[in-house]
Design an enzyme around this catalytic site. Structure first.
Site, short mmCIF file in Angstrom:
data_model
loop_
_atom_site.label_atom_id
_atom_site.label_comp_id
_atom_site.label_asym_id
_atom_site.label_seq_id
_atom_site.Cartn_x
_atom_site.Cartn_y
_atom_site.Cartn_z
N LEU A 81 0.77 -1.26 0.01
CA LEU A 81 0.07 -0.05 0.03
C LEU A 81 0.99 1.12 0.11
CD1 LEU A 81 -2.71 -1.05 2.60
CD2 LEU A 81 -2.82 -1.39 0.04
N CYS A 115 2.13 3.88 6.24
CA CYS A 115 1.63 2.49 5.85
C CYS A 115 2.55 1.59 6.56
CB CYS A 115 2.02 2.59 4.34
SG CYS A 115 0.61 3.45 3.52
N SER A 165 -7.20 -0.83 9.71
CA SER A 165 -7.59 -1.97 9.09
C SER A 165 -9.05 -2.13 9.41
CB SER A 165 -6.50 -3.23 9.53
OG SER A 165 -7.48 -4.40 9.23
N TYR A 219 -3.37 -7.39 16.73
CA TYR A 219 -3.46 -6.54 15.38
C TYR A 219 -4.74 -5.65 15.76
CZ TYR A 219 -3.52 -5.55 10.49
OH TYR A 219 -3.45 -4.83 9.19
N PHE A 245 -6.07 -6.54 0.78
CA PHE A 245 -5.60 -5.99 -0.43
C PHE A 245 -4.33 -6.78 -0.75
CE2 PHE A 245 -6.83 -1.44 -1.72
CZ PHE A 245 -7.99 -1.39 -0.82
N1 LIG Z 1 -2.77 -5.62 2.62
C1 LIG Z 1 -3.71 -5.54 3.39
O1 LIG Z 1 -4.63 -6.37 3.16
C2 LIG Z 1 -3.77 -4.74 4.51
C3 LIG Z 1 -5.37 -4.55 5.08
C4 LIG Z 1 -5.48 -3.90 6.09
C5 LIG Z 1 -4.49 -3.07 6.73
N2 LIG Z 1 -3.18 -3.08 6.18
C6 LIG Z 1 -2.21 -2.29 6.67
O2 LIG Z 1 -1.54 -1.58 5.63
C7 LIG Z 1 -0.21 -1.28 5.91
C8 LIG Z 1 0.54 -1.57 4.82
O3 LIG Z 1 0.36 -3.20 4.45
P1 LIG Z 1 0.90 -3.77 3.12
O4 LIG Z 1 -0.13 -4.79 2.77
O5 LIG Z 1 1.33 -2.61 2.29
O6 LIG Z 1 2.23 -4.59 3.82
P2 LIG Z 1 3.72 -4.71 3.31
O7 LIG Z 1 4.51 -5.86 4.10
O8 LIG Z 1 3.53 -5.12 1.84
O9 LIG Z 1 4.27 -3.30 3.55
C9 LIG Z 1 4.81 -3.17 4.86
C10 LIG Z 1 6.04 -2.10 4.72
O10 LIG Z 1 6.23 -1.69 5.99
C11 LIG Z 1 7.47 -1.85 6.35
N3 LIG Z 1 8.19 -2.00 7.59
C12 LIG Z 1 7.80 -2.79 8.57
N4 LIG Z 1 8.21 -2.67 9.70
C13 LIG Z 1 8.90 -1.29 9.76
C14 LIG Z 1 9.48 -0.49 10.46
N5 LIG Z 1 9.76 -0.74 11.73
N6 LIG Z 1 10.03 0.81 10.23
C15 LIG Z 1 9.77 1.18 8.88
N7 LIG Z 1 9.14 0.16 7.84
C16 LIG Z 1 8.91 -0.97 8.24
C17 LIG Z 1 8.09 -3.11 5.42
O11 LIG Z 1 9.64 -3.18 5.35
C18 LIG Z 1 7.26 -3.13 4.37
O12 LIG Z 1 8.02 -2.49 3.14
C19 LIG Z 1 -0.10 -2.01 7.13
O13 LIG Z 1 0.01 -1.10 8.30
C20 LIG Z 1 -0.97 -2.91 7.40
O14 LIG Z 1 -1.36 -3.32 8.60
C21 LIG Z 1 -3.16 -3.91 5.03
#
Ligand SMILES: NC(=O)c1ccc[n+]([C@@H]2O[C@H](COP(=O)([O-])OP(=O)(O)OC[C@H]3O[C@@H](n4cnc5c(N)ncnc54)[C@H](O)[C@@H]3O)[C@@H](O)[C@H]2O)c1
Length: 255
Positions: A17, A85, A148, A161, A194
């Protein structure tokens, strides 16, 4: 707020995202600081985007590390947009099937990354934004946090979470109220499922289980749809202090 010409900071910007948000804001003419702990992917993305993109190797849970990333952004120009994100999750029940308790260290890790990390970035970014000159209508900046739908419909195994994301939801209104005086808006997006690398562990069966319960469109969300919502929030000055679900009308069942 115009995206074109603004300086934006996007945490978790190297993947999923966050990456989609980086691409959308960059395509709209912003200068983007990609804030992530994944140095390889972050450098690759900033290299691919070229001009107006820079990577900051950052841990969002560290004040020092985030302050350095904010400093990098303000060297480019006044920081106007911050999108949170970075985040992750860990599955665990309040008590396990054998009656043993949830691992407290795991609970703390999830809260630290998703809730404290988000607050850390928002607070440090807002401090920098507050020093910028106001734009049209007195606006200085906009902060977009990522919760989320698990903040509302947490499933079995999502207690940590959901607590972390519920905290992000809970911060939204008081943070918008805190920052209204300096012309900074705060919005939270609550995504459904997503298709991003966060589901790297999930097999096809899990992905189709997540998909088939979505009323319409019956598929996973496209990260570009998340990026488009961020762009709209940035551009629409009357959006403030609210949480928007983007989920195809799905409500998670208990499991
Ligand atoms: N993908 C989904 O379905 C979904 C749904 C609801 C919420 N979310 C939330 O959206 C956000 C992004 O999720 P995503 O699906 O893009 O995940 P993703 O794993 O593709 O990306 C997350 C990114 O965060 C970085 N990260 C993790 N810990 C970190 C830290 N301590 N410092 C700096 N960077 C850090 C990772 O290196 C990664 O690049 C998250 O908060 C997730 O909980 C995602």
């Amino acid at each position: 707020m115009d995206i074109k010409g603004a300086v934006a900071l996007v945490t978790g910007g190297a993947s999923g995202l966050g990456e989609a948000t980086v691409r959308r804001l960059h395509a709209g003419g912003a200068s983007v600081v990609i804030v992530d702990k994944n140095a390889e992917r972050g450098a690759q993305l900033s290299g691919e985007l070229g001009e107006r993109a820079v990577f900051a190797d950052t841990d969002v849970t560290s004040a020092e590390s985030v302050q350095a990333a904010v400093g990098l952004a303000t060297e480019i120009g006044p920081l106007r947009i911050a999108v949170n994100c970075a985040g992750s999750g860990m599955v665990g029940r309040t008590i396990n099937r054998d009656g043993s308790p949830h691992d407290l260290a795991v609970f703390e890790w999830v809260i630290k990354l998703n809730l404290i990390g988000t607050f850390n970035v928002a607070s440090l970014a807002a401090s920098a934004m507050s020093k910028g000159e106001p734009l049209a209508g007195g606006e200085r900046g906009v902060i977009v946090n990522t919760a989320s739908i698990a903040a509302f419909d947490g499933q079995i195994g999502q207690v940590a979470y959901s607590a972390s994301k519920g905290g992000v939801v809970g911060m939204t209104l008081p943070m918008a109220r805190d920052l209204g005086v300096v012309g900074i808006r705060v919005m939270t997006i609550a995504p459904g499922s997503f298709d991003t690398p966060i589901f790297g562990f999930a097999g096809d069966a899990m992905k189709s289980a997540l998909t088939e319960i979505v009323p319409f469109p019956t598929r996973m969300g496209d990260p570009a749809e998340y990026g488009a919502l961020v762009a709209h929030i940035v551009e629409n000055q009357y959006l403030n202090g609210e949480v928007i679900r983007i989920d195809g009308a799905v409500r998670f069942p208990p499991k």
